[in-house]
Design a protein around this motif. Structure first.
Motif, PDB file in Angstrom:
ATOM      1  N   THR A  43       2.044  13.763   6.685  1.00 45.83           N
ATOM      2  CA  THR A  43       3.231  13.980   5.818  1.00 45.83           C
ATOM      3  C   THR A  43       3.071  13.374   4.618  1.00 45.83           C
ATOM      4  OG1 THR A  43       4.586  14.493   8.211  1.00 45.83           O
ATOM      5  CG2 THR A  43       5.808  13.819   5.777  1.00 45.83           C
ATOM      6  N   CYS A  44       2.788  12.194   4.586  1.00 46.39           N
ATOM      7  CA  CYS A  44       2.509  11.364   3.333  1.00 46.39           C
ATOM      8  C   CYS A  44       1.581  12.204   2.442  1.00 46.39           C
ATOM      9  CB  CYS A  44       2.412   9.918   3.640  1.00 46.39           C
ATOM     10  SG  CYS A  44       2.005   8.796   2.309  1.00 46.39           S
ATOM     11  N   MET A  50       6.879   4.508  -3.254  1.00 41.99           N
ATOM     12  CA  MET A  50       7.489   5.853  -2.946  1.00 41.99           C
ATOM     13  C   MET A  50       7.995   5.569  -1.508  1.00 41.99           C
ATOM     14  SD  MET A  50       5.162   8.571  -4.519  1.00 41.99           S
ATOM     15  CE  MET A  50       3.698   7.840  -5.196  1.00 41.99           C
ATOM     16  N   ASP A  51       9.038   5.996  -1.136  1.00 44.15           N
ATOM     17  CA  ASP A  51       9.475   5.876   0.204  1.00 44.15           C
ATOM     18  C   ASP A  51       8.510   6.575   1.157  1.00 44.15           C
ATOM     19  OD1 ASP A  51      11.717   4.642  -0.423  1.00 44.15           O
ATOM     20  OD2 ASP A  51      13.043   6.453  -0.639  1.00 44.15           O
ATOM     21  N   HIS A  52       7.886   7.687   0.982  1.00 46.16           N
ATOM     22  CA  HIS A  52       7.017   7.961   2.128  1.00 46.16           C
ATOM     23  C   HIS A  52       5.913   7.319   2.127  1.00 46.16           C
ATOM     24  CE1 HIS A  52       4.567  10.132  -0.978  1.00 46.16           C
ATOM     25  NE2 HIS A  52       5.546  10.104  -1.418  1.00 46.16           N
ATOM     26  N   CYS A  53       5.272   6.693   1.366  1.00 42.33           N
ATOM     27  CA  CYS A  53       4.062   5.683   1.305  1.00 42.33           C
ATOM     28  C   CYS A  53       4.727   4.511   1.865  1.00 42.33           C
ATOM     29  CB  CYS A  53       3.654   5.562  -0.160  1.00 42.33           C
ATOM     30  SG  CYS A  53       2.537   6.773  -0.943  1.00 42.33           S
ATOM     31  N   ALA A  54       5.710   3.914   1.651  1.00 40.88           N
ATOM     32  CA  ALA A  54       6.292   2.725   2.463  1.00 40.88           C
ATOM     33  C   ALA A  54       6.132   2.911   4.161  1.00 40.88           C
ATOM     34  CB  ALA A  54       7.464   2.287   1.851  1.00 40.88           C
ATOM     35  N   ALA A  55       6.645   4.154   4.226  1.00 41.06           N
ATOM     36  CA  ALA A  55       6.938   4.371   5.869  1.00 41.06           C
ATOM     37  C   ALA A  55       5.415   4.575   6.355  1.00 41.06           C
ATOM     38  CB  ALA A  55       7.457   5.763   5.939  1.00 41.06           C
ATOM     39  N   CYS A  56       4.329   5.324   5.327  1.00 40.56           N
ATOM     40  CA  CYS A  56       3.077   5.567   5.925  1.00 40.56           C
ATOM     41  C   CYS A  56       2.322   4.121   6.110  1.00 40.56           C
ATOM     42  CB  CYS A  56       2.359   6.404   5.028  1.00 40.56           C
ATOM     43  SG  CYS A  56       0.948   6.920   5.519  1.00 40.56           S
ATOM     44  N   ALA A  57       2.670   3.297   5.335  1.00 42.32           N
ATOM     45  CA  ALA A  57       2.069   2.000   5.185  1.00 42.32           C
ATOM     46  C   ALA A  57       2.501   1.307   6.544  1.00 42.32           C
ATOM     47  CB  ALA A  57       2.253   1.093   4.129  1.00 42.32           C
ATOM     48  N   GLN A  58       3.762   1.222   6.813  1.00 39.77           N
ATOM     49  CA  GLN A  58       4.104   0.689   8.072  1.00 39.77           C
ATOM     50  C   GLN A  58       3.551   1.250   9.353  1.00 39.77           C
ATOM     51  OE1 GLN A  58       5.968  -2.276   8.173  1.00 39.77           O
ATOM     52  NE2 GLN A  58       5.294  -1.938  10.477  1.00 39.77           N
ATOM     53  N   ALA A  59       3.597   2.654   9.416  1.00 39.82           N
ATOM     54  CA  ALA A  59       2.940   3.324  10.463  1.00 39.82           C
ATOM     55  C   ALA A  59       1.576   3.010  10.568  1.00 39.82           C
ATOM     56  CB  ALA A  59       3.111   4.786  10.423  1.00 39.82           C
TER      57      ALA A  59
END
Length: 128
Positions: free
Chosen positions: A35-36, A103-112
């Motif tokens: 998704t990212c 970017m929010d999607h990159c932050a979520a991806c980094a955490q995952a």
């Protein structure tokens, strides 16, 4: 997934809680990375996000493969460990890349990615 793992004849080969956590983290990371990458591709500067897109796609592929390998806990030598180590390595690299973007999607991806690397490291630490 927990029910099927607990019915496997080789269920004593792994700590099932840690195995489940690693499989779930790898599966989640794979879909998050996909998704990212898609969000980066359709964002304002896809060319500027080429490295991030590439790493997210690589991470998604390796996480899918790792989840698949870990879903087969029967005795099959030590090669599964190398797949899990590759997953950890690409997750760390992808997390660093995504964390460098605001970017929010990159932050979520980094955490995952960080969560997946941690779950895989924990599994390796308790492996027989």
């Amino acid at each position: 997934m927990s029910d099927i793992l607990s019915t496997h004849p080789s269920r004593d080969t792994f700590d099932l809680d840690e195995l489940r956590a690693a499989i779930e983290a790898a599966s989640s990371c794979a879909s998050t990375c996909a998704t990212c990458a898609d969000a980066c591709l359709h964002g304002e500067d896809p060319a500027g996000m080429a490295r991030c897109i590439d790493l997210c796609n690589q991470c998604a592929s390796i996480c899918r493969a790792a989840a698949d390998v870990m879903s087969r806990p029967g005795p099959n030598g030590d090669s599964w460990e190398e797949v899990v180590r590759a997953c950890i390595a690409v997750c760390r690299e992808c997390a660093d890349q995504c964390a460098s973007h605001d970017m929010d999607h990159c932050a979520a991806c980094a955490q995952a990615c960080r969560d997946c690397a941690q779950a895989c490291e924990t599994l390796l630490a308790v492996a027989d």
